[in-house]
Scaffold this motif. Structure first.
Motif, mmCIF file in Angstrom:
data_model
loop_
_atom_site.group_PDB
_atom_site.id
_atom_site.type_symbol
_atom_site.label_atom_id
_atom_site.label_comp_id
_atom_site.label_asym_id
_atom_site.label_seq_id
_atom_site.Cartn_x
_atom_site.Cartn_y
_atom_site.Cartn_z
ATOM 1 N N GLY A 414 -53.463 43.954 -15.201
ATOM 2 C CA GLY A 414 -52.919 43.861 -13.857
ATOM 3 C C GLY A 414 -53.457 44.941 -12.934
ATOM 4 N N GLU A 415 -53.613 46.153 -13.450
ATOM 5 C CA GLU A 415 -54.181 47.234 -12.645
ATOM 6 C C GLU A 415 -55.628 46.945 -12.283
ATOM 7 O OE1 GLU A 415 -55.381 51.989 -12.858
ATOM 8 O OE2 GLU A 415 -54.555 50.998 -14.626
ATOM 9 N N ILE A 416 -56.379 46.365 -13.203
ATOM 10 C CA ILE A 416 -57.793 46.082 -12.955
ATOM 11 C C ILE A 416 -57.942 45.075 -11.820
ATOM 12 C CG2 ILE A 416 -59.928 45.225 -13.990
ATOM 13 C CD1 ILE A 416 -58.859 48.007 -15.000
ATOM 14 N N ASN A 417 -57.089 44.050 -11.799
ATOM 15 C CA ASN A 417 -57.110 43.105 -10.670
ATOM 16 C C ASN A 417 -56.936 43.835 -9.342
ATOM 17 O OD1 ASN A 417 -57.105 41.161 -12.732
ATOM 18 N ND2 ASN A 417 -55.684 39.827 -11.634
ATOM 19 N N LEU A 418 -56.013 44.781 -9.316
ATOM 20 C CA LEU A 418 -55.719 45.521 -8.091
ATOM 21 C C LEU A 418 -56.841 46.477 -7.716
ATOM 22 C CD1 LEU A 418 -52.001 46.054 -8.998
ATOM 23 C CD2 LEU A 418 -52.758 44.963 -6.870
ATOM 24 N N ILE A 419 -57.446 47.129 -8.702
ATOM 25 C CA ILE A 419 -58.574 48.023 -8.419
ATOM 26 C C ILE A 419 -59.720 47.241 -7.805
ATOM 27 C CG2 ILE A 419 -60.368 49.467 -9.458
ATOM 28 C CD1 ILE A 419 -58.307 50.467 -11.463
ATOM 29 N N TYR A 420 -60.033 46.093 -8.405
ATOM 30 C CA TYR A 420 -61.123 45.254 -7.893
ATOM 31 C C TYR A 420 -60.885 44.909 -6.428
ATOM 32 C CZ TYR A 420 -64.346 41.264 -7.488
ATOM 33 O OH TYR A 420 -65.338 40.397 -7.087
ATOM 34 N N GLY A 431 -68.760 42.654 -5.686
ATOM 35 C CA GLY A 431 -67.573 41.805 -5.686
ATOM 36 C C GLY A 431 -67.468 41.114 -4.343
ATOM 37 N N ASP A 432 -66.459 40.293 -4.172
ATOM 38 C CA ASP A 432 -66.306 39.577 -2.908
ATOM 39 C C ASP A 432 -64.826 39.335 -2.629
ATOM 40 O OD1 ASP A 432 -65.579 36.681 -3.933
ATOM 41 O OD2 ASP A 432 -67.295 37.351 -5.131
ATOM 42 N N VAL A 433 -64.529 39.075 -1.364
ATOM 43 C CA VAL A 433 -63.148 38.923 -0.931
ATOM 44 C C VAL A 433 -62.499 37.709 -1.583
ATOM 45 C CG1 VAL A 433 -61.659 38.473 1.057
ATOM 46 C CG2 VAL A 433 -63.498 40.150 1.240
ATOM 47 N N ALA A 434 -63.275 36.632 -1.759
ATOM 48 C CA ALA A 434 -62.704 35.420 -2.354
ATOM 49 C C ALA A 434 -62.208 35.693 -3.772
ATOM 50 C CB ALA A 434 -63.733 34.298 -2.348
ATOM 51 N N THR A 435 -63.000 36.429 -4.551
ATOM 52 C CA THR A 435 -62.581 36.761 -5.918
ATOM 53 C C THR A 435 -61.410 37.733 -5.893
ATOM 54 O OG1 THR A 435 -64.851 36.450 -6.695
ATOM 55 C CG2 THR A 435 -63.354 37.660 -8.141
ATOM 56 N N ALA A 436 -61.461 38.692 -4.976
ATOM 57 C CA ALA A 436 -60.340 39.641 -4.844
ATOM 58 C C ALA A 436 -59.050 38.895 -4.539
ATOM 59 C CB ALA A 436 -60.643 40.653 -3.745
ATOM 60 N N LEU A 437 -59.115 37.931 -3.638
ATOM 61 C CA LEU A 437 -57.930 37.142 -3.300
ATOM 62 C C LEU A 437 -57.434 36.367 -4.513
ATOM 63 C CD1 LEU A 437 -56.005 36.183 -1.040
ATOM 64 C CD2 LEU A 437 -57.624 34.295 -0.631
ATOM 65 N N THR A 438 -58.358 35.828 -5.290
ATOM 66 C CA THR A 438 -57.971 35.114 -6.513
ATOM 67 C C THR A 438 -57.238 36.030 -7.470
ATOM 68 O OG1 THR A 438 -59.819 33.558 -6.339
ATOM 69 C CG2 THR A 438 -58.855 33.862 -8.524
ATOM 70 N N TYR A 439 -57.751 37.242 -7.655
ATOM 71 C CA TYR A 439 -57.112 38.183 -8.586
ATOM 72 C C TYR A 439 -55.712 38.581 -8.109
ATOM 73 C CZ TYR A 439 -61.627 38.885 -10.947
ATOM 74 O OH TYR A 439 -62.790 38.714 -11.656
ATOM 75 N N ILE A 440 -55.560 38.782 -6.805
ATOM 76 C CA ILE A 440 -54.233 39.131 -6.290
ATOM 77 C C ILE A 440 -53.277 37.956 -6.438
ATOM 78 C CG2 ILE A 440 -52.927 39.753 -4.219
ATOM 79 C CD1 ILE A 440 -54.563 42.038 -5.509
ATOM 80 N N GLN A 442 -53.406 35.644 -8.629
ATOM 81 C CA GLN A 442 -53.047 35.502 -10.047
ATOM 82 C C GLN A 442 -51.811 36.342 -10.363
ATOM 83 O OE1 GLN A 442 -56.585 36.662 -12.153
ATOM 84 N NE2 GLN A 442 -57.567 34.647 -11.960
ATOM 85 N N LEU A 443 -51.794 37.574 -9.867
ATOM 86 C CA LEU A 443 -50.638 38.442 -10.081
ATOM 87 C C LEU A 443 -49.391 37.860 -9.433
ATOM 88 C CD1 LEU A 443 -52.217 41.967 -9.411
ATOM 89 C CD2 LEU A 443 -51.731 40.923 -11.631
ATOM 90 N N ARG A 444 -49.555 37.339 -8.227
ATOM 91 C CA ARG A 444 -48.401 36.838 -7.492
ATOM 92 C C ARG A 444 -47.895 35.502 -8.053
ATOM 93 N NH1 ARG A 444 -46.957 39.641 -3.259
ATOM 94 N NH2 ARG A 444 -46.054 37.874 -2.114
ATOM 95 N N THR A 445 -48.792 34.683 -8.527
ATOM 96 C CA THR A 445 -48.353 33.434 -9.164
ATOM 97 C C THR A 445 -47.515 33.741 -10.396
ATOM 98 O OG1 THR A 445 -50.274 32.207 -8.344
ATOM 99 C CG2 THR A 445 -49.138 31.301 -10.264
ATOM 100 N N ARG A 446 -47.962 34.703 -11.186
ATOM 101 C CA ARG A 446 -47.165 35.112 -12.347
ATOM 102 C C ARG A 446 -45.820 35.672 -11.893
ATOM 103 N NH1 ARG A 446 -49.135 39.727 -16.532
ATOM 104 N NH2 ARG A 446 -49.205 40.988 -14.625
ATOM 105 N N LYS A 451 -45.304 29.752 -9.803
ATOM 106 C CA LYS A 451 -45.390 29.019 -8.539
ATOM 107 C C LYS A 451 -46.360 29.719 -7.587
ATOM 108 C CE LYS A 451 -40.526 27.691 -8.981
ATOM 109 N NZ LYS A 451 -39.160 27.825 -8.378
ATOM 110 N N THR A 452 -46.946 28.944 -6.694
ATOM 111 C CA THR A 452 -47.901 29.507 -5.739
ATOM 112 C C THR A 452 -47.236 29.854 -4.404
ATOM 113 O OG1 THR A 452 -48.518 27.294 -4.962
ATOM 114 C CG2 THR A 452 -49.825 28.251 -6.767
#
Length: 535
Positions: A414-420, A431-440, A442-446, A451-452
């Motif tokens: 979870g920390e790695i997603n946030l660092i990225y 890296g890119d904003v689209a992937t960063a948004l996906t990683y964030i 992912q945390l929020r869906t969990r 739910k999204t």
């Protein structure tokens, strides 16, 4: 078995080459258990490595400072002398995330108010505890050199295994030097190459220590075991990658130069190693969290049978005010830990029905922290629960309910997603904003129970959002002080919380509090040391 290295440590000799009573750094023992006895066999090396690891989780002798004299009064409360409780208190009690009710407990008074000094027992305790583990590491690294292995007739597979152990000890030493750099800036510095007991250690500047840690981690990267291939919870390549990612995220603070591209590089290495988020956030800090193998990167293992002390995750399960024992899985609460209302405000719904990361205990508690040292002012937390994911007793449950089996995540995915995401927003490449948004998301869906509905858009992905999201995702995991400093909100008036600076609504304080002071005892015993500015 999750605590294998701890059982080895406890059942083995106490490795008296390290823990023999002495007031000197790295001195030889005063009894007849010497290096030649302990390190005679491959098993002896593994037992010595176990002691290196177990120093994270056990209390007792906190000697082993970077300076030659170890004061006997380091900290009188053994439960407040384990690494995690000391480190956690400095990372959390100084921020919006936590307050402690009992102001007469050694060192507590002044942390929230940001009015500490160089004789604070908690500040001094983490300093000496970190150097204790560094001393253990230095000795193991020294004793596991190729020359010493050859001298002791250890060859072949045994020698190769010990070289891997050596890389693990170097990682642990790098981690502790990172903690000292983060907390104190310019600590004393000693490695295995310094003559045993013959020096007063010199002080290393923060920028130079940054370079040393970076160089060490890169040097051992290929010597560590591949992710998922080592005994739990020993260090693997991914642990070094995670520490490098965290190091680079804070490079501007530590060394004055941005290294966000490098942070992304090491996040990508972890992402390529088949890690994935554990599906249930509330299972991350339970008594069987050692099963969360896809998210755990490096953990401190605790066990109610073999690591019985009042620090560690025992503190985090018992400590929160008012939480009943049938919820925490313990014999009851200590009436201590509470959140400020400012931290609670980070969540859209304090009940946890929306964002499940909100694990607040509110019964009998006031939301507003009108009084700092009043146990009913401020919501409490039940994030750490000494139960399994099925609600059963902990795997090695203590019948009295005193100690916990909950392992503590020093690094998790979870920390790695946030660092990225933060490194991308701060201008890092690779890296890119689209992937960063996906990683964030992912945390929020969990966090939103699969739910999204809590997912955000690219326009909402800002640096301030990341800071708040780090608060929601990583709270009570000992990150908050470092995060607020990186965002220039720890000492300044840019963000105020209850009792920051000692007043109910909070106030800005001197920037000197971005670092803790070098303990007075070390300053008086080592003329090579200079106190941090302002103390």
């Amino acid at each position: 078995m999750k605590i294998k290295y701890l059982k080895i440590a406890i059942s083995s000799l106490l490795i008296a080459i390290i823990s023999a009573c002495t007031d000197k750094l790295d001195l030889l023992p005063t009894n007849d258990i010497t290096a030649e006895t302990v390190y005679k066999t491959p098993l002896g090396y593994k037992q010595a490595l176990a002691k290196v690891y177990s120093a994270f989780a056990l209390t007792g002798n906190t000697g082993g400072t970077g300076s030659p004299d170890i004061p006997s009064q380091i900290i009188s409360d053994e439960g407040n002398s384990d690494f995690l409780r000391l480190y956690w208190n400095l990372q959390e009690l100084t921020t919006d995330e936590a307050s402690w009710t009992w102001q007469n407990d050694a060192g507590v008074k002044g942390l929230k108010e940001m009015s500490w000094s160089a004789i604070n027992p908690i500040i001094n305790g983490i300093y000496y505890r970190a150097f204790f583990q560094i001393t253990l590491c230095n000795d193991f690294i020294r004793q596991s050199s190729d020359a010493n292995l050859s001298k002791r007739g250890i060859t072949g597979t045994d020698a190769e295994n010990i070289r891997k152990y050596r890389a693990e000890a170097r990682f642990i030493r790098a981690y502790q030097y990172w903690a000292l750099m983060d907390l104190f800036g310019n600590p004393p510095f000693v490695t295995e190459n310094d003559a045993v007991g013959a020096i007063l250690p010199k002080q290393i500047q923060r920028k130079d220590l940054f370079t040393y840690i970076e160089t060490e981690l890169k040097a051992i990267e290929n010597d560590l075991v591949d992710p998922g291939q080592n005994e739990y919870p020993r260090a693997e390549k991914s642990a070094a990658w995670a520490l490098l990612a965290r190091l680079y995220l804070n490079a501007e603070v530590y060394a004055g130069t941005a290294k966000y591209t490098e942070a992304i590089t090491y996040c990508n290495k972890i992402k390529a190693a088949s890690f994935s988020l554990h599906p249930n956030y509330r299972e991350l800090t339970l008594a069987d969290n050692h099963l969360n193998k896809t998210e755990n990167i490096f953990m401190i293992a605790y066990d109610a049978t073999n690591t019985q002390n009042w620090g560690g995750t025992t503190y985090l399960a018992h400590g929160p005010a008012a939480v009943p024992g049938d919820i925490s899985g313990t014999s009851g609460n200590w009436g201590g830990l509470r959140h400020t209302q400012n931290f609670v405000d980070l969540f859209p719904d304090e009940t946890g029905n929306t964002d499940q990361r909100a694990q607040f205990y509110t019964v009998g508690q006031n939301r507003l922290m009108a009084e700092l040292y009043k146990g009913t002012d401020g919501y409490s937390s039940n994030k750490y629960r000494n139960k399994t994911r099925t609600g059963a007793k902990a795997p090695h449950a203590d019948p009295a309910g005193n100690w916990t089996d909950i392992d503590f995540p020093l690094f998790r995915l979870g920390e790695i997603n946030l660092i990225y995401a933060e490194a991308v927003l701060r201008g890092g490449t690779g890296g890119d904003v689209a992937t960063a948004l996906t990683y964030i998301n992912q945390l929020r869906t969990r966090a939103y129970g699969g739910k999204t509905t809590g997912n955000i858009t690219a326009s909402q992905l800002t640096l301030n959002f990341i800071l708040d999201e780090r608060g929601r995702e990583l709270y009570y995991e000992a990150h908050r002080r470092t995060d607020l400093i990186r965002y220039k909100k720890f000492t300044t008036g840019a963000y105020l919380w209850a009792w920051k600076g000692g007043i109910a609504n909070g106030r800005a304080v001197e920037d000197k509090y971005n670092l803790f002071p070098i303990p007075s005892n070390d300053l008086s015993s080592n003329p090579n040391l200079v106190q941090n500015q302002g103390y």
